[in-house]
Design a protein around this motif. Structure first.
Motif, PDB file in Angstrom:
ATOM      1  N   GLN A 140       0.932  -1.182   0.094  1.00 46.83           N
ATOM      2  CA  GLN A 140      -0.006   0.043   0.052  1.00 46.83           C
ATOM      3  C   GLN A 140       0.929   1.242   0.150  1.00 46.83           C
ATOM      4  O   GLN A 140       0.841   2.044  -0.866  1.00 46.83           O
TER       5      GLN A 140
ATOM      6  N   ALA B 208       2.802   1.096  -3.327  1.00 48.15           N
ATOM      7  CA  ALA B 208       1.991   2.025  -4.403  1.00 48.15           C
ATOM      8  C   ALA B 208       2.122   3.446  -4.395  1.00 48.15           C
ATOM      9  O   ALA B 208       1.632   4.174  -5.235  1.00 48.15           O
TER      10      ALA B 208
ATOM     11  N   GLY C 238       3.883   5.400  -7.115  1.00 47.28           N
ATOM     12  CA  GLY C 238       2.754   5.780  -7.847  1.00 47.28           C
ATOM     13  C   GLY C 238       2.800   7.446  -8.125  1.00 47.28           C
ATOM     14  O   GLY C 238       2.951   8.257  -9.232  1.00 47.28           O
TER      15      GLY C 238
ATOM     16  N   ILE D 146       8.759  -0.234 -10.294  1.00 47.66           N
ATOM     17  CA  ILE D 146       7.853  -1.030  -9.945  1.00 47.66           C
ATOM     18  C   ILE D 146       9.050  -2.095  -9.109  1.00 47.66           C
ATOM     19  O   ILE D 146       8.325  -2.588  -8.074  1.00 47.66           O
TER      20      ILE D 146
ATOM     21  N   ILE E  82       9.001  -0.640  -5.623  1.00 48.95           N
ATOM     22  CA  ILE E  82       7.710  -0.883  -4.849  1.00 48.95           C
ATOM     23  C   ILE E  82       7.656  -2.323  -4.343  1.00 48.95           C
ATOM     24  O   ILE E  82       7.622  -2.495  -3.063  1.00 48.95           O
TER      25      ILE E  82
END
Lengths: 318, 219
Positions: free
Chosen positions: A242, A245, A249, A292, A295
């Motif tokens: 969470q 992201a 993001g 990515i 993350i």
């Protein structure tokens, strides 16, 4: 036996006919420490993603510069008395055009040469009055590796005042500068990752400390260590993903915004400088993949830190 | 069921808080564990529910020498022991129903197989209307009964209760004692650690008295 007369606390809304269900996760879903952990993971993922994106950007810009420069060579024709400079330039360009592996030869006109010298010599320059050499830029065909030594010899035989500059020294300089920038970026990324791992580990420990009672109760009612650790690991992986992201993001959104903004300023002088340095300012698929990976990596660190902390907590009970 | 042979316990480099304890707890037995504050009752209870290992001596539980057991085997053994903590140790984010069902959940039982049993037990201890309530809104007595229900839901062979009447009024204390007697009649061995002389006087049972780290048994 009934003990109903002791009911004096607030009873939640009655649920007539409803069967009770075990729906609550064993590890609480939302706690202050959990939310703080998400915030820390988000911030650290954002910073790590920015660093990773910057490393990718520097690497791709350096490699673009190198390939751009390496795909060109310059023929310089010096003015020599008793020779026609224009004829020598045309002759040199002709030799170069016919040389295998050459895609295109562009001769700089007198006006263009004047413009090149304007920053140093000012406007209104009359080139004929100065012994200024003329230039021709030779572009190499894609995939070709012409022998510039042979081109130099061919030119020297027919146009003695012409010389080939294959920018080798400059390319070497660029290559070592690009490598240094890339290694420096990697070092910064490594430091950011270490800081991320440490801060996420400590934040995870803090979050687990608030759940110490849960760990202890599970332990004392006979839950195996793997059962307890798995529940915490799953929960903290969720928190890590969470936070990751959110942070990753935001970093991706920032890269996209900068890419769009750099497109807007392309016509301006600053935009041109920017484009010359960083190309399109796009981190590309590799950059997005790096974010990515950040993350996933940070979420994984969070989950592993929780497992380790729970196991350490369990050891204190034994 | 439980055997202690010359058991001693010290914390770190401190003095021995329990010295040369030798006693047995037989199946279907009922005993009070008592003694003045600081005598070592809680330490002995922690040894009994495997939260501590002794510094010396031998403890066997259900025929197993606990010194030779690994972590998983210890966890399996703990499932045969129900514990009522003085401070209840209910999990605040879970409903009363979920707290009581937790020991069955951790052994991987399907909810369909235990739901009726948990509801029945909650009704039996008078918490039928409170099964959706969270512990922070339960009264002291309700928490105590929820903690007892959690301790007995998996039908333990040994029930350990640390000061189970310490947080409740005398009337409720009597009712809790009756609950323990009922459980004992159904086959569970009971050890109640208490200071409460009045409570012990209500039921004729074996007394384990700790004094300055040593145990005296009154049959």
């Amino acid at each position: 036996m009934s003990m109903n007369d002791d009911v004096d606390a607030v009873t939640p809304a009655p649920q007539p006919g409803a069967l009770p269900q075990f729906v609550t996760p064993i590890v609480p879903r939302s706690t202050i420490a959990g939310r703080a952990l998400v915030a820390i993971v988000a911030i650290m993922t954002f910073l790590a993603s920015l660093t990773a994106g910057a490393v990718v950007l520097v690497q791709s810009a350096a490699s673009d510069w190198q390939s751009e420069v390496a795909r060109e060579v310059t023929i310089q024709v010096r003015p020599v008395s008793n020779r026609n400079l224009d004829a020598d330039v045309a002759r040199a360009a002709d030799i170069a055009r016919r040389f295998p592996g050459v895609a295109d030869v562009r001769v700089y006109s007198k006006e263009e040469s004047s413009r090149l010298l304007e920053p140093w010599l000012g406007t209104g320059l009359v080139l004929e009055e100065l012994p200024v050499p003329r230039l021709a830029v030779v572009r190499v065909a894609t995939g070709a590796t012409p022998d510039f030594g042979q081109l130099g010899r061919a030119l020297a035989a027919q146009v003695p005042s012409a010389a080939v500059d294959d920018h080798r020294g400059f390319v070497e300089h660029m290559r070592s500068m690009g490598r240094a920038a890339f290694l420096g970026g990697l070092a910064v990324l490594a430091l950011v990752l270490v800081a991320t791992v440490l801060s996420v580990t400590f934040a995870t420990r803090g979050a687990i400390a608030t759940n110490r009672t849960v760990v202890e109760v599970l332990h004392l009612i006979g839950a195996k260590n793997t059962f307890i650790a798995q529940h915490f690991q799953r929960r903290f992986l969720g928190l890590g993903l969470q936070g990751g992201a959110i942070g990753g993001g935001c970093a991706l959104a920032l890269f996209v915004l900068i890419e769009l903004a750099s497109g807007q300023f392309l016509g301006s002088a600053a935009g041109e400088q920017f484009a010359a340095l960083f190309g399109s300012f796009s981190i590309g698929y590799f950059g997005y993949a790096a974010v990515i990976v950040m993350i996933a990596l940070i979420a994984g660190v969070t989950a592993l830190a929780s497992r380790r902390t729970v196991n350490r907590t369990l050891e204190t009970f034994e | 069921m439980v055997r202690f042979e010359n058991v001693g316990l010290r914390y770190g480099l401190g003095p021995e808080v329990l010295r040369d304890l030798s006693f047995r707890i037989e199946p279907h037995s009922f005993q009070f564990l008592t003694g003045p504050s600081g005598a070592g009752k809680t330490s002995l209870m922690r040894l009994l529910f495997l939260a501590l290992r002794p510094t010396r001596g031998l403890i066997t539980l259900f025929g197993h020498d606990i010194a030779t057991l690994g972590k998983d085997a210890m966890a399996t053994l703990r499932r045969r022991i129900g514990v009522v903590f003085q401070d209840f140790r209910l999990i605040d984010h879970m409903t009363t129903y979920e707290n009581v069902a937790l020991p069955l959940r951790v052994v991987g039982a399907e909810e369909e197989s235990f739901r009726d049993e948990v509801v029945e037990l909650l009704q039996w201890v008078g918490l039928g209307e409170r099964m959706w309530a969270l512990p922070p809104v339960l009264s002291g007595g309700e928490k105590q009964r929820a903690a007892i229900a959690r301790a007995v839901i998996a039908r333990p062979q040994l029930l350990l209760a640390d000061e189970p009447t310490g947080n409740v009024d005398p009337n409720l204390g009597q009712r809790l004692l009756r609950l323990f007697v009922e459980l004992n009649k159904s086959g569970t061995s009971i050890v109640i650690a208490t200071h409460d002389i009045a409570l012990m006087d209500q039921y004729d049972a074996r007394r384990l008295v700790l004094h300055e780290g040593r145990l005296h048994v009154y049959e």
